[in-house]
Design an enzyme around this catalytic site. Structure first.
Site, PDB file in Angstrom:
ATOM      1  N   LYS A  93       0.937  -0.889   0.261  1.00 58.27           N
ATOM      2  CA  LYS A  93      -0.431   0.046  -0.101  1.00 58.27           C
ATOM      3  C   LYS A  93       1.213   1.100   0.144  1.00 58.27           C
ATOM      4  CE  LYS A  93      -4.207  -1.722   0.559  1.00 58.27           C
ATOM      5  NZ  LYS A  93      -4.391  -2.784   1.212  1.00 58.27           N
ATOM      6  N   GLU A 115      -9.917   5.507   2.933  1.00 53.81           N
ATOM      7  CA  GLU A 115     -10.668   4.880   3.464  1.00 53.81           C
ATOM      8  C   GLU A 115      -9.682   3.667   3.657  1.00 53.81           C
ATOM      9  OE1 GLU A 115     -10.212   5.188   0.567  1.00 53.81           O
ATOM     10  OE2 GLU A 115      -9.891   3.123   0.373  1.00 53.81           O
ATOM     11  N   SER A 382       2.167  -9.624  -0.791  1.00 53.67           N
ATOM     12  CA  SER A 382       1.252  -8.438  -0.810  1.00 53.67           C
ATOM     13  C   SER A 382       1.949  -7.906   0.586  1.00 53.67           C
ATOM     14  CB  SER A 382      -0.276  -8.245  -1.231  1.00 53.67           C
ATOM     15  OG  SER A 382      -1.302  -9.121  -0.210  1.00 53.67           O
TER      16      SER A 382
END
Ligand SMILES: *Cc1c(COP(=O)(O)O)cnc(C)c1O
Length: 401
Positions: A93, A115, A382
């Protein structure tokens, strides 16, 4: 095949999917963002600044690692891991937030909103906002605030405010609704950092581009470590940003299989899942057209996944197009398979994956048989599993108190 790498078109469409289905107030802000991004993405000074942040703040490049014991376990193709879990803040991210915060700065915005589902995007956003000294508000479903309490506390420590959202299922979709509402209200001074390849154009393109560093590194690393591109790349799909980031540079390399893994939750047949590409229909949610979990009246249905980061009824529009074009395949694995896989990878490799990531590992049981021992699979790791320890303990019937 059409040149899939040239999408979206100027209106933000990937084939039939994408676009910007938003109120008039947001149209202007999206156009402004589109124009600024078009200018900056070719600006050497801007690109140099991002590069430097990725190296010095995020810790890139992330390694490509040979998973020997996992490979021996399956005795099939070589299994290699792209280690996004080693990035600063523990997931892919951050690749997107370090880029978008520079767009916010270039646009002169003073207030950042985002969010978050599992909290990883909230942490990654609060991190870059802290670094630039910008006010930051994170919207999070109340159910996720509870199951991801560690990340909620991290966000607060970083100086951001967490807004718990009680509406709907109190998960990611509801947090997105609230963040959109805040943006409409405070459009003048606020930049909205969307955390996946979702939302109205130009977000799916921007978030993909900032994550594509992962696929570009993989191209170089695979050539240097095993002298070819991977035969298959496997990534979990929630909104689809880690998958899109590692897939995108390979879209024209048609010998490379692209495999996305959705959350089958309690099973595709149960209806309690988060797998719109496996069991959904096209519709419009959060400003874009894409595959969506909906009932026969077109109402968005409640989702379920063991992993908060995949618990979302929609998916990025570019994935919908790749599915229809047949360029990527999307399978789904259920909660039980994911938990088993989490334990297996942790014990075999000494790497504790996030529950989202464990979906990609669990897919090995389904696909390994299609590849031979002289072939190479790459799994996009990830993120790391520290945030999920409480969930895993509960599922295993263990109390940590
Ligand atoms: C958020 C998250 C995901 C899901 O988001 P995508 O946009 O589908 O990548 C997957 N893995 C981890 C570790 C996450 O934090």
């Amino acid at each position: 095949m059409d040149n899939l790498s040239n999408l979206p078109n100027p209106d933000g469409f990937f084939g039939n999917y994408g676009g910007k289905f938003v109120p008039e107030t947001l149209m202007y802000a999206l156009k402004e963002l589109d124009e600024i991004y078009a200018k900056l993405k070719n600006d050497p000074k801007f690109l140099k600044e991002i590069d430097q942040d990725l190296v010095q703040f995020v810790g890139r490049p992330s390694p490509l690692y040979f998973a020997k014991r996992l490979t021996d376990h399956y005795s099939g193709p070589q299994i290699w891991l792209k280690r996004e879990d080693l990035n600063h803040t523990g997931a892919h991210k951050i690749n997107n937030t370090v880029g978008q915060i520079l767009l916010a700065k270039a646009m002169g915005k003073k207030r950042i909103i985002a969010e978050t589902g599992a909290g990883q995007h909230g942490v990654a956003t609060a991190t870059v906002a802290a670094r630039l000294g910008l006010e930051c508000h994170i919207y999070m479903g109340a159910a996720d605030v509870k199951r991801q309490s560690l990340n909620v506390y991290r966000i607060k420590l970083l100086g951001a405010k967490v807004h718990a959202v009680d509406s709907g299922t109190a998960t990611l979709k509801d947090a997105l609704n609230e963040a959109m509402r805040d943006w409409v209200t405070n459009i003048e001074d606020t930049y909205y950092i969307i955390g996946s390849v979702t939302g109205p154009h130009p977000y799916p393109m921007i978030v993909r581009d900032f994550n594509a560093i992962v696929g570009r590194e993989l191209k170089e690393q695979s050539l240097s470590l095993f002298s070819q591109y991977p035969d298959a790349i496997i990534a979990c799909v929630g909104g689809g940003s880690n998958a899109m980031g590692i897939f995108y540079p390979f879209l024209q390399d048609e010998d490379v299989d692209l495999i996305g893994v959705e959350a089958a939750g309690r099973g595709l047949q149960s209806g309690e899942h988060a797998a719109p590409l496996n069991d959904g229909k096209p519709g419009i949610l959060h400003g874009a057209k894409s595959y969506l979990m909906q009932d026969t009246n077109g109402q968005v249905v409640d989702t379920h996944s063991i992993s908060a980061g995949l618990d979302y009824p929609g998916v990025g529009p570019e994935h919908s197009n790749l599915k229809d074009a047949g360029r990527a395949n999307y399978i789904a694995v259920d909660d039980d398979e994911v938990l088993t896989s989490f334990h297996q990878v942790t014990k075999l490799e000494g790497i504790m994956p996030a529950l989202e990531t464990a979906h990609a590992f669990a897919a090995l049981d389904h696909i390994v048989k299609n590849y031979s021992s002289n072939q190479y699979l790459v799994i996009n790791v990830s993120g790391r599993g520290d945030k999920d320890i409480n969930t895993v303990a509960t599922m295993d019937g263990i109390s940590l108190d």
